[in-house]
Design an enzyme around this catalytic site. Sequence first.
Site, PDB file in Angstrom:
ATOM      1  N   CYS A 118       0.773  -1.213  -0.127  1.00 50.38           N
ATOM      2  CA  CYS A 118      -0.007  -0.104   0.082  1.00 50.38           C
ATOM      3  C   CYS A 118       0.893   1.330  -0.029  1.00 50.38           C
ATOM      4  O   CYS A 118       0.391   2.432  -0.477  1.00 50.38           O
ATOM      5  CB  CYS A 118      -0.924  -0.220   1.326  1.00 50.38           C
ATOM      6  SG  CYS A 118      -2.117  -1.264   1.457  1.00 50.38           S
ATOM      7  N   HIS A 263      -3.792   7.004   0.696  1.00 48.27           N
ATOM      8  CA  HIS A 263      -4.087   5.620   0.372  1.00 48.27           C
ATOM      9  C   HIS A 263      -5.649   5.417   0.791  1.00 48.27           C
ATOM     10  O   HIS A 263      -6.130   5.522   1.705  1.00 48.27           O
ATOM     11  CB  HIS A 263      -3.102   4.778   1.063  1.00 48.27           C
ATOM     12  CG  HIS A 263      -3.602   3.314   0.804  1.00 48.27           C
ATOM     13  ND1 HIS A 263      -3.714   2.595  -0.466  1.00 48.27           N
ATOM     14  CD2 HIS A 263      -3.763   2.305   1.993  1.00 48.27           C
ATOM     15  CE1 HIS A 263      -4.093   1.499  -0.108  1.00 48.27           C
ATOM     16  NE2 HIS A 263      -4.073   0.910   1.024  1.00 48.27           N
ATOM     17  N   ASN A 293      -9.890  -0.879  -2.334  1.00 46.65           N
ATOM     18  CA  ASN A 293      -8.396  -0.788  -2.299  1.00 46.65           C
ATOM     19  C   ASN A 293      -7.621  -1.318  -3.208  1.00 46.65           C
ATOM     20  O   ASN A 293      -7.548  -2.466  -3.268  1.00 46.65           O
ATOM     21  CB  ASN A 293      -8.093  -1.314  -0.646  1.00 46.65           C
ATOM     22  CG  ASN A 293      -6.678  -1.195  -0.131  1.00 46.65           C
ATOM     23  OD1 ASN A 293      -5.822  -0.756  -0.998  1.00 46.65           O
ATOM     24  ND2 ASN A 293      -6.384  -1.303   0.969  1.00 46.65           N
TER      25      ASN A 293
END
Length: 336
Positions: A118, A263, A293
């Site tokens: 991430c 993020h 995500n």
Amino acid sequence: MSTLHRSEIAGVGHYVPDRVVPNADLEQLMETTDAWIQERTGIRERRWFEEGKDTTANMGANAARKALEMAGLQPDDVQLIVFATLSPDYLFPGSGVLLQRELGIKAHIPAFDVRNQCSGFIYALSMADQFIKTGMYETALVVGSEIHSSGLDKSTRGRAVSVIFGDGAGAVLLRRSTDENRGILSTHLHSQGEFAEELITREPGSNRDNRVQVVLDKPEDMYPYMNGQQVFKHAVTRFPEVIKEALDQNGYQAQDIDMLIPHQANLRITQYVGQKLGLSEDKVFSNIQRYGNTTAASVPIALSEAVQEGRIKRGDLVCLAAFGSGFTWASALVKW
């Protein structure tokens, strides 16, 4: 003494697969509900790749072409490729060289992958920025691209993780800035390896006598595992910390941020961070509702959309921030 240069983001672009997967579709695969998913993550739908059409590299190339077009450059103008992904097309070689091939770049430029999940895109951006700062290269293509959907446990057993992730790609074109008032002001990278197993895909691990047999015996270990409580606990601490670090180094306050691009891990985390920093909702970009995500693709997709929607303009102070597996976390402060 050599002079350090500043790099600017000259172009952005993103690509997401055509296949839209709403929460209602997941209700057919596992015991879950649209309400349950939205309450815990904020996600309404995500994109999943189409086999035979999308690959990690060609999704990255689609995003990269848009970034190049915005910058007014051709693929052969790229001097460096940094490709962030946890889902490369092959175990090796990395997807960076495949992107080079997809774009038809004939020059023997360097291309390498970054695997920081991430936080990967900001790590990759920081690396490219250093190459430009030192004068080694004048242009760099930084890409984040992921295909998660082919590696998720889509049964009830895996629902806590599988409802979260989606596929897509984003890219930025960095080049040496000729404007002292524009560019990447600083980047900040951190890790805390003691929590490595709290968010992990364990297999196929190389430290097995026969990794193929291990996977055959225990295929469930090929699916990602996440200790959600631990990730949430650390994320809501590290996000504000690393954003404040970037602001402090450059003499800014939170209220000076014109757009925060975090993020897209969880809408609740994004909202908490915005509130912690005292930022209004219009200064914090969120698109997790539509894409889920997308790990290393998350920040560049969000950045590209924010620019496309006119929410970032020349002179704005933009902060990028991420937290994820490793644990790793990072930020970048950019004067647009």
